[in-house]
Design a protein around this motif. Sequence first.
Motif, PDB file in Angstrom:
ATOM      1  N   ILE A  88      -0.522 -47.207  62.019  1.00 42.90           N
ATOM      2  CA  ILE A  88       0.515 -47.548  61.042  1.00 42.90           C
ATOM      3  C   ILE A  88       1.863 -47.224  61.683  1.00 42.90           C
ATOM      4  N   LYS A  89       2.799 -48.178  61.589  1.00 40.46           N
ATOM      5  CA  LYS A  89       4.084 -48.033  62.280  1.00 40.46           C
ATOM      6  C   LYS A  89       5.246 -48.265  61.327  1.00 40.46           C
ATOM      7  N   ALA A  90       6.444 -47.961  61.835  1.00 38.34           N
ATOM      8  CA  ALA A  90       7.674 -48.200  61.072  1.00 38.34           C
ATOM      9  C   ALA A  90       7.684 -49.633  60.548  1.00 38.34           C
ATOM     10  N   GLY A  91       8.039 -49.799  59.276  1.00 39.81           N
ATOM     11  CA  GLY A  91       8.095 -51.114  58.655  1.00 39.81           C
ATOM     12  C   GLY A  91       6.837 -51.463  57.882  1.00 39.81           C
ATOM     13  N   ASP A  92       5.788 -50.635  58.015  1.00 39.13           N
ATOM     14  CA  ASP A  92       4.533 -50.903  57.303  1.00 39.13           C
ATOM     15  C   ASP A  92       4.542 -50.287  55.908  1.00 39.13           C
ATOM     16  N   TYR A  93       3.935 -51.006  54.971  1.00 37.78           N
ATOM     17  CA  TYR A  93       3.675 -50.489  53.631  1.00 37.78           C
ATOM     18  C   TYR A  93       2.174 -50.205  53.586  1.00 37.78           C
ATOM     19  N   VAL A  94       1.805 -49.038  53.066  1.00 39.65           N
ATOM     20  CA  VAL A  94       0.392 -48.655  53.096  1.00 39.65           C
ATOM     21  C   VAL A  94      -0.019 -47.958  51.804  1.00 39.65           C
ATOM     22  N   GLU A  95      -1.271 -48.175  51.415  1.00 37.30           N
ATOM     23  CA  GLU A  95      -1.843 -47.483  50.255  1.00 37.30           C
ATOM     24  C   GLU A  95      -3.083 -46.728  50.696  1.00 37.30           C
ATOM     25  N   PHE A  96      -3.080 -45.419  50.410  1.00 31.46           N
ATOM     26  CA  PHE A  96      -4.226 -44.562  50.691  1.00 31.46           C
ATOM     27  C   PHE A  96      -4.928 -44.285  49.370  1.00 31.46           C
ATOM     28  N   PRO A  97      -6.204 -44.637  49.243  1.00 29.62           N
ATOM     29  CA  PRO A  97      -6.895 -44.487  47.964  1.00 29.62           C
ATOM     30  C   PRO A  97      -7.261 -43.036  47.645  1.00 29.62           C
ATOM     31  N   LYS A  98      -7.300 -42.722  46.359  1.00 29.08           N
ATOM     32  CA  LYS A  98      -7.752 -41.422  45.881  1.00 29.08           C
ATOM     33  C   LYS A  98      -9.163 -41.178  46.423  1.00 29.08           C
ATOM     34  N   GLY A  99      -9.410 -39.952  46.891  1.00 33.02           N
ATOM     35  CA  GLY A  99     -10.726 -39.605  47.401  1.00 33.02           C
ATOM     36  C   GLY A  99     -10.896 -39.812  48.896  1.00 33.02           C
ATOM     37  N   LEU A 100      -9.879 -40.407  49.551  1.00 33.01           N
ATOM     38  CA  LEU A 100      -9.956 -40.647  50.987  1.00 33.01           C
ATOM     39  C   LEU A 100      -9.910 -39.325  51.751  1.00 33.01           C
ATOM     40  N   LYS A 101     -10.852 -39.137  52.660  1.00 35.62           N
ATOM     41  CA  LYS A 101     -10.839 -37.999  53.576  1.00 35.62           C
ATOM     42  C   LYS A 101     -10.538 -38.573  54.951  1.00 35.62           C
ATOM     43  N   SER A 102      -9.532 -38.020  55.629  1.00 35.44           N
ATOM     44  CA  SER A 102      -9.089 -38.634  56.878  1.00 35.44           C
ATOM     45  C   SER A 102      -8.553 -37.612  57.872  1.00 35.44           C
ATOM     46  N   GLN A 103      -8.486 -38.062  59.122  1.00 38.87           N
ATOM     47  CA  GLN A 103      -7.836 -37.319  60.196  1.00 38.87           C
ATOM     48  C   GLN A 103      -6.578 -38.090  60.579  1.00 38.87           C
ATOM     49  N   TRP A 104      -5.464 -37.379  60.714  1.00 38.50           N
ATOM     50  CA  TRP A 104      -4.201 -38.009  61.083  1.00 38.50           C
ATOM     51  C   TRP A 104      -3.784 -37.572  62.476  1.00 38.50           C
ATOM     52  N   GLU A 105      -3.198 -38.517  63.199  1.00 38.69           N
ATOM     53  CA  GLU A 105      -2.535 -38.205  64.459  1.00 38.69           C
ATOM     54  C   GLU A 105      -1.170 -38.865  64.415  1.00 38.69           C
ATOM     55  N   VAL A 106      -0.133 -38.033  64.289  1.00 35.78           N
ATOM     56  CA  VAL A 106       1.238 -38.547  64.305  1.00 35.78           C
ATOM     57  C   VAL A 106       1.637 -38.675  65.767  1.00 35.78           C
ATOM     58  N   VAL A 107       1.842 -39.927  66.215  1.00 33.43           N
ATOM     59  CA  VAL A 107       2.139 -40.221  67.615  1.00 33.43           C
ATOM     60  C   VAL A 107       3.634 -40.089  67.888  1.00 33.43           C
ATOM     61  N   LYS A 108       4.453 -40.646  66.987  1.00 35.67           N
ATOM     62  CA  LYS A 108       5.915 -40.571  67.102  1.00 35.67           C
ATOM     63  C   LYS A 108       6.450 -40.004  65.791  1.00 35.67           C
ATOM     64  N   GLN A 109       7.501 -39.198  65.875  1.00 35.51           N
ATOM     65  CA  GLN A 109       8.115 -38.566  64.704  1.00 35.51           C
ATOM     66  C   GLN A 109       8.061 -39.509  63.499  1.00 35.51           C
ATOM     67  N   LEU A 110       7.466 -39.024  62.421  1.00 40.14           N
ATOM     68  CA  LEU A 110       7.208 -39.850  61.248  1.00 40.14           C
ATOM     69  C   LEU A 110       8.177 -39.548  60.120  1.00 40.14           C
ATOM     70  N   LYS A 111       8.669 -40.612  59.501  1.00 45.31           N
ATOM     71  CA  LYS A 111       9.473 -40.488  58.282  1.00 45.31           C
ATOM     72  C   LYS A 111       9.026 -41.598  57.350  1.00 45.31           C
ATOM     73  N   LYS A 112       8.663 -41.229  56.124  1.00 47.84           N
ATOM     74  CA  LYS A 112       8.181 -42.249  55.192  1.00 47.84           C
ATOM     75  C   LYS A 112       8.622 -41.931  53.775  1.00 47.84           C
ATOM     76  N   HIS A 113       8.739 -42.988  52.974  1.00 48.99           N
ATOM     77  CA  HIS A 113       8.870 -42.854  51.526  1.00 48.99           C
ATOM     78  C   HIS A 113       7.464 -42.844  50.983  1.00 48.99           C
ATOM     79  N   TYR A 114       7.189 -42.046  49.957  1.00 47.72           N
ATOM     80  CA  TYR A 114       5.844 -42.039  49.380  1.00 47.72           C
ATOM     81  C   TYR A 114       5.894 -41.714  47.886  1.00 47.72           C
ATOM     82  N   LYS A 115       4.821 -42.120  47.195  1.00 53.32           N
ATOM     83  CA  LYS A 115       4.683 -41.819  45.763  1.00 53.32           C
ATOM     84  C   LYS A 115       3.199 -41.681  45.465  1.00 53.32           C
ATOM     85  N   HIS A 116       2.873 -40.708  44.621  1.00 51.19           N
ATOM     86  CA  HIS A 116       1.478 -40.498  44.213  1.00 51.19           C
ATOM     87  C   HIS A 116       1.223 -41.104  42.835  1.00 51.19           C
ATOM     88  N   PHE A 117       0.024 -41.623  42.660  1.00 58.79           N
ATOM     89  CA  PHE A 117      -0.365 -42.261  41.401  1.00 58.79           C
ATOM     90  C   PHE A 117      -1.672 -41.682  40.904  1.00 58.79           C
TER      91      PHE A 117
END
Length: 91
Positions: free
Chosen positions: A62-91
């Motif tokens: 996932i890169k700058a300019g992408d819109y993404v939805e992470f579903p409730k219950g998702l278990k994941s591993q993250w690797e931030v490759v380049k300094q990350l800045k995002k807008h987010y909201k929980h539902f």
Amino acid sequence: MTQIIIDHNPSQEKLKELGVTSWNTWDCPPSKFPLDFTMTEKAYVLEGEFKVTPQGGDTVTIKAGDYVEFPKGLKSQWEVVKQLKKHYKHF
């Protein structure tokens, strides 16, 4: 299987309709960590690049300019490759 939804080129109309500019902002330096979602998260990436590997699933980038939805219950591993800045909201 819980599905990560990615829109690589959302329209300005869609972003305006969602109200992303009023959402919280999150910054994260390059790092690796597990992340479990107890709520659905919608996010718009302002800067950076990161990889998400859902438990039992394939890695998505996932890169700058992408819109993404992470579903409730998702278990994941993250690797931030380049300094990350995002807008987010929980539902």
